[in-house]
Design a protein around this motif. Structure first.
Motif, mmCIF file in Angstrom:
data_model
loop_
_atom_site.group_PDB
_atom_site.id
_atom_site.type_symbol
_atom_site.label_atom_id
_atom_site.label_comp_id
_atom_site.label_asym_id
_atom_site.label_seq_id
_atom_site.Cartn_x
_atom_site.Cartn_y
_atom_site.Cartn_z
ATOM 1 N N SER A 75 9.356 4.555 7.478
ATOM 2 C CA SER A 75 8.994 3.995 8.778
ATOM 3 C C SER A 75 8.998 2.473 8.746
ATOM 4 N N LEU A 76 8.407 1.892 7.709
ATOM 5 C CA LEU A 76 8.354 0.437 7.594
ATOM 6 C C LEU A 76 9.750 -0.154 7.421
ATOM 7 N N PHE A 77 10.561 0.477 6.589
ATOM 8 C CA PHE A 77 11.911 -0.007 6.317
ATOM 9 C C PHE A 77 12.743 -0.027 7.595
ATOM 10 N N ASN A 78 12.758 1.089 8.311
ATOM 11 C CA ASN A 78 13.571 1.182 9.521
ATOM 12 C C ASN A 78 13.055 0.274 10.625
ATOM 13 N N GLN A 79 11.750 0.194 10.764
ATOM 14 C CA GLN A 79 11.168 -0.615 11.828
ATOM 15 C C GLN A 79 11.480 -2.089 11.656
ATOM 16 N N VAL A 80 11.291 -2.593 10.458
ATOM 17 C CA VAL A 80 11.468 -4.029 10.254
ATOM 18 C C VAL A 80 12.936 -4.423 10.331
ATOM 19 N N LEU A 81 13.840 -3.569 9.845
ATOM 20 C CA LEU A 81 15.259 -3.901 9.898
ATOM 21 C C LEU A 81 15.855 -3.723 11.294
ATOM 22 N N ALA A 117 0.829 -1.209 0.000
ATOM 23 C CA ALA A 117 0.000 0.000 0.000
ATOM 24 C C ALA A 117 0.861 1.256 0.000
ATOM 25 N N ALA A 118 1.958 1.248 0.769
ATOM 26 C CA ALA A 118 2.840 2.414 0.814
ATOM 27 C C ALA A 118 3.520 2.643 -0.526
ATOM 28 N N ILE A 119 3.929 1.558 -1.194
ATOM 29 C CA ILE A 119 4.571 1.682 -2.507
ATOM 30 C C ILE A 119 3.580 2.209 -3.529
ATOM 31 N N ALA A 170 0.953 3.961 -3.052
ATOM 32 C CA ALA A 170 0.617 5.353 -2.756
ATOM 33 C C ALA A 170 1.813 6.280 -2.908
ATOM 34 N N MET A 171 2.998 5.706 -3.150
ATOM 35 C CA MET A 171 4.254 6.466 -3.232
ATOM 36 C C MET A 171 4.457 7.318 -1.980
ATOM 37 N N ASP A 172 4.129 6.716 -0.846
ATOM 38 C CA ASP A 172 4.219 7.371 0.459
ATOM 39 C C ASP A 172 5.604 7.091 1.036
ATOM 40 N N THR A 173 6.568 7.949 0.740
ATOM 41 C CA THR A 173 7.949 7.687 1.160
ATOM 42 C C THR A 173 8.123 7.794 2.674
ATOM 43 N N ALA A 174 7.317 8.612 3.326
ATOM 44 C CA ALA A 174 7.410 8.688 4.785
ATOM 45 C C ALA A 174 6.999 7.355 5.415
ATOM 46 N N ARG A 175 5.941 6.775 4.893
ATOM 47 C CA ARG A 175 5.503 5.474 5.403
ATOM 48 C C ARG A 175 6.508 4.388 5.039
ATOM 49 N N LEU A 176 7.049 4.456 3.830
ATOM 50 C CA LEU A 176 8.084 3.510 3.423
ATOM 51 C C LEU A 176 9.280 3.574 4.370
#
Length: 309
Positions: free
Chosen positions: A117-123, A105-107, A109-115
């Motif tokens: 958050s997801l990237f940093n959180q999962v890693l 959904a973030a991709i 929507a091209m929502d880079t702020a959400r991307l």
């Protein structure tokens, strides 16, 4: 059940850097497991440095078993001391499907702020190989099946490529100075239309402790030969999510492999699709599952003569 701190005495203890090397879980994640979820309780020196016993390392390995089976890290603690780890977790424990939906959904929507958050959180909470296997690779594969030349979908892909190029490039910048002596050149296949598979591959290799030279724009076979020579590369790894052109696979790359001093390997779906076409050449097919493919690449690097280090 909470884990007791490692007992004092003659029990061998390992610093966090060594535990990270032995288990493949980076130090940031080990600290997050301790602070947020109480999964680990290492011994502390008078100066506050963490020291882990063999039992702690075995506990990390059990945590990884549950994570690979889809259990979210927040629910692992209650399962750690169960005697039978062969049983499958219930469907409501599998958090990866939900995370894949959020990422897609973030991709879209091209929502880079959400991307971000997801990237940093999962890693921060999972090893990169778990993130790629359970989250990023399935999402990229599904999206690539729908992406074409339509303007809106092409824009989605470019936004994602730019996002990952920046985030993974930053990680490589900080990791490479502490990495081992082996250097891996990771790049898309010549004439490839996306660097996504190479970016994911680079992240995995970096977590394994290898020095990664990421060139995320396609290069000709002649340029690859020059790059390997000038950069002192120990392994060239080409990544792609599709079959690529037959002439490239059957003629150009085999010729390049014969000229190179370093091994030439393929990973991603191209390695599975074209395995039969490169069977008689010096090209190495590492497989389409990136976590497994990069583990094979690590084993290949370990077998190289020491003179190439």
């Amino acid at each position: 059940m909470s884990q007791k701190a490692s007992p004092p005495g003659d029990t061998p203890r390992y610093p966090i850097r060594e535990v990270s090397r032995l288990t493949g879980v980076n130090s940031v994640t080990l600290r997050a497991w301790e602070r947020r979820y109480g999964l680990l309780r290492p011994h502390r020196t008078p100066k506050g440095h963490r020291l882990y016993a063999r039992e702690d390392i075995e506990r990390v390995e059990r945590i990884l078993q549950w994570l690979h089976r889809g259990v979210p890290v927040s629910q692992v603690r209650e399962l750690l001391d169960q005697p039978d780890t062969s049983a499958r977790p219930s469907a409501d424990l599998d958090d990866w499907a939900n995370q894949r939906q959020q990422l897609t959904a973030a991709i879209e929507a091209m929502d880079t702020a959400r991307l971000d958050s997801l990237f940093n959180q999962v890693l921060a909470l999972y090893p990169a190989r778990v993130c790629i296997e359970k989250l990023w690779q399935p999402v990229v594969q599904e999206l690539e099946e729908n992406w074409g030349d339509r303007l809106g979908l092409t824009l989605q892909r470019r936004v994602l490529e730019t996002f990952l190029r920046t985030r993974i490039g930053t990680r490589l910048y900080h990791a490479n100075p502490q990495a081992g002596p082996r250097q891996v050149l990771v790049t898309p296949m010549p004439e490839a239309d996306s660097p996504l598979w190479g970016l994911m591959t680079a992240l995995l290799l970096s977590e394994q402790g290898h020095r990664v030279q990421l060139l995320d724009a396609p290069m000709s076979p002649q340029e690859l030969n020059l790059a390997a020579e000038r950069l002192g590369i120990d392994l060239i790894l080409l990544a792609s999510g599709k079959a690529e052109k037959t002439d490239l696979i059957k003629r150009q790359l085999p010729r390049l492999a014969d000229q190179l001093e370093a091994p030439l390997a393929l990973c991603g779906p191209v390695a599975r699709i074209r395995a039969g076409d490169i069977g008689d050449s010096r090209i190495i097919a590492l497989g389409d599952q990136l976590a497994e493919a990069t583990a094979r690449a690590g084993a290949l690097l370990a077998e190289l003569p020491q003179g190439r280090a």
